[in-house]
Design a protein around this motif. Structure first.
Motif, mmCIF file in Angstrom:
data_model
loop_
_atom_site.group_PDB
_atom_site.id
_atom_site.type_symbol
_atom_site.label_atom_id
_atom_site.label_comp_id
_atom_site.label_asym_id
_atom_site.label_seq_id
_atom_site.Cartn_x
_atom_site.Cartn_y
_atom_site.Cartn_z
ATOM 1 N N ASP A 1 0.819 -1.216 0.000
ATOM 2 C CA ASP A 1 0.000 0.000 0.000
ATOM 3 C C ASP A 1 0.854 1.269 0.000
ATOM 4 N N ILE B 1 3.340 1.882 -1.927
ATOM 5 C CA ILE B 1 3.809 2.195 -3.281
ATOM 6 C C ILE B 1 2.795 3.120 -3.947
ATOM 7 N N ALA C 1 0.565 4.347 -6.562
ATOM 8 C CA ALA C 1 0.052 3.737 -7.791
ATOM 9 C C ALA C 1 -0.365 4.769 -8.824
ATOM 10 N N HIS C 2 -0.355 6.069 -8.492
ATOM 11 C CA HIS C 2 -0.810 7.093 -9.422
ATOM 12 C C HIS C 2 0.304 7.617 -10.331
ATOM 13 N N GLY D 1 5.525 4.177 -9.916
ATOM 14 C CA GLY D 1 4.810 3.428 -8.882
ATOM 15 C C GLY D 1 4.053 2.276 -9.477
#
Length: 101
Positions: free
Chosen positions: A92, A94, A96-97, A101
């Motif tokens: 969590d 990392i 992701a956007h 990432g």
């Protein structure tokens, strides 16, 4: 040099006179003054020396080949296993956007 000096002090003045008994005796003598990893490293060095001499046809056989060193197992330094909660927290974290990432 240490091993060969040890052998010479015990009457083995020629490489052909060195037997597995000499190597085992040297290992046994070191157990009171050296740690197991040190002894294993020195035995490996002596084995390598005799392997080189056998490969070069200076000796017929490696007298250190059959000699076993002291048992040693390193217990510390093992990789820690993450719990499921720690693994989820790591994933969590990392972002992701972003592309990286």
């Amino acid at each position: 040099m240490e091993f060969l000096a040890w052998c010479e002090a015990r009457g083995s003045r020629s490489l052909d006179a060195i037997t597995p008994i000499h190597v085992a005796g040297w290992i046994e003598a070191m157990t009171t003054t050296h740690s197991a990893p040190t002894i294993k490293q020195r035995l490996a060095a002596v084995r390598h020396l005799f392997d080189w001499l056998v490969t070069g046809h200076i000796m017929q056989a490696n007298p250190a080949y059959s000699v076993r060193g002291p048992k040693y197992s390193r217990r510390r330094g093992k990789t820690h296993v993450l719990s499921p909660e720690e693994a989820r927290q790591l994933l969590d974290s990392i972002p992701a956007h972003t592309l990286i990432g």
